[in-house]
Design an enzyme around this catalytic site. Structure first.
Site, PDB file in Angstrom:
ATOM      1  N   TYR A  34       8.451  94.095  43.048  1.00 51.43           N
ATOM      2  CA  TYR A  34       9.234  92.945  43.531  1.00 51.43           C
ATOM      3  C   TYR A  34      10.617  93.068  42.905  1.00 51.43           C
ATOM      4  CZ  TYR A  34      10.172  87.943  44.365  1.00 51.43           C
ATOM      5  OH  TYR A  34      10.717  86.747  44.764  1.00 51.43           O
ATOM      6  N   ARG A  87      20.144  89.732  55.308  1.00 50.55           N
ATOM      7  CA  ARG A  87      20.739  89.562  53.979  1.00 50.55           C
ATOM      8  C   ARG A  87      19.636  89.805  52.964  1.00 50.55           C
ATOM      9  NH1 ARG A  87      19.477  84.999  50.950  1.00 50.55           N
ATOM     10  NH2 ARG A  87      18.222  86.702  50.199  1.00 50.55           N
ATOM     11  N   LYS A 105       6.919  90.587  48.688  1.00 44.50           N
ATOM     12  CA  LYS A 105       6.583  89.158  48.610  1.00 44.50           C
ATOM     13  C   LYS A 105       5.078  88.969  48.814  1.00 44.50           C
ATOM     14  CE  LYS A 105      10.794  87.167  48.401  1.00 44.50           C
ATOM     15  NZ  LYS A 105      11.265  86.074  47.553  1.00 44.50           N
ATOM     16  N   GLU A 176      12.253  85.148  55.613  1.00 45.35           N
ATOM     17  CA  GLU A 176      12.812  85.719  54.382  1.00 45.35           C
ATOM     18  C   GLU A 176      14.058  86.547  54.653  1.00 45.35           C
ATOM     19  OE1 GLU A 176      11.222  85.220  51.265  1.00 45.35           O
ATOM     20  OE2 GLU A 176      13.103  86.031  50.502  1.00 45.35           O
ATOM     21  N   ASP A 177      15.071  86.296  53.872  1.00 46.92           N
ATOM     22  CA  ASP A 177      16.274  87.140  53.841  1.00 46.92           C
ATOM     23  C   ASP A 177      16.936  87.338  55.211  1.00 46.92           C
ATOM     24  OD1 ASP A 177      15.809  87.121  51.158  1.00 46.92           O
ATOM     25  OD2 ASP A 177      15.607  89.275  50.908  1.00 46.92           O
ATOM     26  N   ASP A 199      11.939  80.743  52.541  1.00 51.26           N
ATOM     27  CA  ASP A 199      11.819  80.930  51.098  1.00 51.26           C
ATOM     28  C   ASP A 199      13.174  80.859  50.394  1.00 51.26           C
ATOM     29  OD1 ASP A 199      10.404  81.595  48.744  1.00 51.26           O
ATOM     30  OD2 ASP A 199      10.950  83.700  48.987  1.00 51.26           O
ATOM     31  N   ASP A 200      14.193  81.422  51.011  1.00 48.23           N
ATOM     32  CA  ASP A 200      15.504  81.470  50.352  1.00 48.23           C
ATOM     33  C   ASP A 200      16.130  80.088  50.258  1.00 48.23           C
ATOM     34  OD1 ASP A 200      15.736  84.435  50.102  1.00 48.23           O
ATOM     35  OD2 ASP A 200      15.422  84.242  52.252  1.00 48.23           O
ATOM     36  N   ASN A 342      20.300  88.424  43.053  1.00 48.81           N
ATOM     37  CA  ASN A 342      19.388  89.547  42.851  1.00 48.81           C
ATOM     38  C   ASN A 342      19.899  90.772  43.605  1.00 48.81           C
ATOM     39  OD1 ASN A 342      17.495  87.912  41.437  1.00 48.81           O
ATOM     40  ND2 ASN A 342      16.827  87.067  43.391  1.00 48.81           N
TER      41      ASN A 342
HETATM   42  O1  LIG Z   1      13.446  88.067  46.324  1.00 47.97           O
HETATM   43  C1  LIG Z   1      13.815  87.439  45.312  1.00 47.97           C
HETATM   44  O2  LIG Z   1      13.713  87.884  44.159  1.00 47.97           O
HETATM   45  C2  LIG Z   1      14.356  86.051  45.467  1.00 47.97           C
HETATM   46  C3  LIG Z   1      14.897  85.899  46.818  1.00 47.97           C
HETATM   47  O3  LIG Z   1      14.272  85.358  47.713  1.00 47.97           O
HETATM   48  C4  LIG Z   1      16.171  86.554  47.130  1.00 47.97           C
HETATM   49  O4  LIG Z   1      16.896  87.004  46.225  1.00 47.97           O
HETATM   50  O5  LIG Z   1      16.492  86.619  48.323  1.00 47.97           O
HETATM   51 MG   LIG Z   2      14.868  86.161  49.605  1.00 45.45          MG
END
Ligand SMILES: O=C([O-])CC(=O)C(=O)O
Ligand SMILES: [Mg+2]
Length: 487
Positions: A34, A87, A105, A176-177, A199-200, A342
């Site tokens: 991760y 992203r 994830k 996600e992202d 999640d973001d 991150n």
């Molecule tokens: O993935 C991770 O560590 C946290 C997150 O959702 C991101 O940075 O987009």
């Molecule tokens: Mg994310």
């Protein structure tokens, strides 16, 4: 990279052994499957590609979406993590290389909360990429075309999401992202249609709420009403954090939403979201200040506001310079410094820099992990404020109680249940989160709170035979898959 590749090969050949290793060594191994190392893997994925258990929906196969969905060989799915690579962490558009993130994830859903590894599904939507270097690389496996945009894009995502929902109507879908604008729009379109969350926006919001709650305790504050929060970066994380903390202020401090929002100062690449900015999205306009000039830079905002908390969600390393952090410390007894971007290479400052620049007087929490460090007799604790504390438990809870929706209250309950797991003694030492070594215990307690809230919100029924928290806790435990290496 070698450790990452080793683990990912182990995952492909022996799922039980992989998860036994991960669950028993969670703090040590999580960074390799991760954040942060998964980020490095995504950047290189086209060069080190190996077949993955995941579904890819390419724009070119738009006419065959249901066939692709039916290709998934396992009959049941509980949790789906879907990205379009728009992203990836703070690394920008990574197109199809984004699939590393849903895989990572989902590994945490299993290891951290005990979702069944046979019932998780990573999904990549390929609607093109604007990363020209990547898409023109001979080994890139996605489409060599710019990203599809606008209504046609939302239609394509809708076709994919509906197809998945038709085959597995009870599955939780985690977005996600995605790029910020798409992320908010997709959430608006889907959150009342099916069991899903972003999640973001929401996971990051809930974990940051927990962080601010415990920072308040460590400062001896009764509640969040003294916070003045400067957030650099007005994307999904920045806005999700603002929304989550504001609604907590309304619930806990007797403020109106407007009052709560006045405690927030958001900046984007063009400076402060202040008066006269006409380039803001609807979501950013919630935090547009009418009392401050548009475009003030970070140094000017910090000097004017004297923040108690500084959050970086920009994907830009080194934004929290010595000058900025000194100024924050000059006006605040115990500032909370949060470089949230991150992976580690994108953090707005490192823990060592915060320790040095704040002379040990700050509290520190970051998105990627940093080790504690000591200088001149001051120890700074490296808290990891990452949505990984939230989403695994949220997912297990939502699936196990057959929730029909993920409500904002459920995320609030998850954040509060997380913050409650840190003792007064720990917060005094600057520790804001429980130890990752106890991830499944942490998750079990969050599951209890989320299920209770889902029942209260009328989106689930109380599990049979559960009347008190102890029974719910046992029920949560009984829903957790445990790796079996005996046969
Ligand atoms: O993935 C991770 O560590 C946290 C997150 O959702 C991101 O940075 O987009
Ligand atoms: Mg994310």
């Amino acid at each position: 990279m070698k450790k990452f590749m080793f683990l990912s090969e182990l995952f492909e050949v022996n799922v039980n052994l992989f998860y036994k290793l991960v669950t028993e060594n969670f703090p040590e191994i999580a960074p390799y499957i991760y954040t942060p190392h998964v980020g490095q893997y995504c950047l290189k994925l086209h060069e080190v590609w190996r077949p993955k258990q995941a579904l890819f929906y390419s724009l070119e196969d738009r006419a065959h979406i249901d066939e692709i969905t039916s290709n998934w060989p396992r009959p049941e799915v509980d949790i789906v993590v879907v990205t379009d690579g728009g992203r990836i962490l703070g690394l920008g558009d990574q197109g199809c290389n984004g699939i590393g993130i849903p895989i990572g994830k989902l590994a945490l859903y299993v290891a951290g909360a005990g979702s069944d590894p046979r019932k998780v599904l990573p999904v990549q939507i390929d609607a093109g990429t604007n990363n020209v270097a990547l898409r023109s690389h001979p080994l890139y496996m996605g489409l060599n075309r710019p990203r599809l945009q606008g209504e046609e894009y939302f239609q394509f995502v809708a076709d994919v999401v509906s197809s998945i929902h038709r085959r597995w109507p009870k599955a939780l879908i985690q977005f996600e992202d995605f790029g910020t604008d798409n992320a908010f729009e997709l959430l608006r379109r889907w959150q009342n249609q099916m069991l899903c969350f972003n999640d973001d926006i929401q996971g990051t919001g809930a974990v940051t709420l927990a962080c601010l709650m415990n920072a308040a305790r460590s400062r001896g504050w009764r509640d969040l009403s003294q916070e003045r929060v400067v957030i650099v970066g007005a994307g999904s994380a920045g806005l999700g954090i603002s929304d989550a903390v504001c609604s907590a202020m309304v619930k806990q401090c007797g403020m109106t939403l407007e009052e709560a929002r006045s405690h927030f100062y958001l900046l984007d690449i063009n400076g402060l979201l202040g008066t006269g900015r006409s380039d803001l999205t609807v979501d950013q306009r919630r935090y547009q200040r009418t009392d401050m000039r548009a475009g003030m830079n970070l140094a000017e905002v910090v000097a004017a506001v004297h923040p108690s908390t500084m959050i970086g969600v920009t994907g830009t390393a080194n934004l929290f310079t010595e000058e900025i952090l000194r100024e924050v410390c000059a006006h605040c007894e115990k500032p909370l410094i949060m470089p949230m971007s991150n992976p580690t290479s994108k953090a707005e400052c490192t823990l060592e820099q915060a320790l040095e620049r704040c002379h040990g007087k700050c509290i520190f929490a970051s998105g990627s992990p940093f080790k504690d460090a000591t200088k001149d007799g001051h120890t700074l604790v490296g808290n990891q404020c990452n949505n990984m504390y939230i989403f695994p438990a949220l997912g297990l809870a939502a699936c196990a109680c057959h929730a029909t929706k993920v409500t904002d209250n459920m995320l609030y309950a998850a954040g509060m249940a997380l913050s409650a797991q840190v003792t007064d003694e720990q917060v005094q030492r600057g520790q804001l989160f429980p130890s990752l070594a106890n991830m499944r215990d942490i998750s079990a307690r969050i599951v209890v709170a989320v299920v209770r809230q889902a029942v209260e919100d009328g989106v689930a029924a109380m599990p049979e035979g559960c009347t008190n928290d102890e029974q719910l806790m046992q029920w949560a435990r009984s829903k957790m898959w445990v790796p079996d290496t005996h046969h």
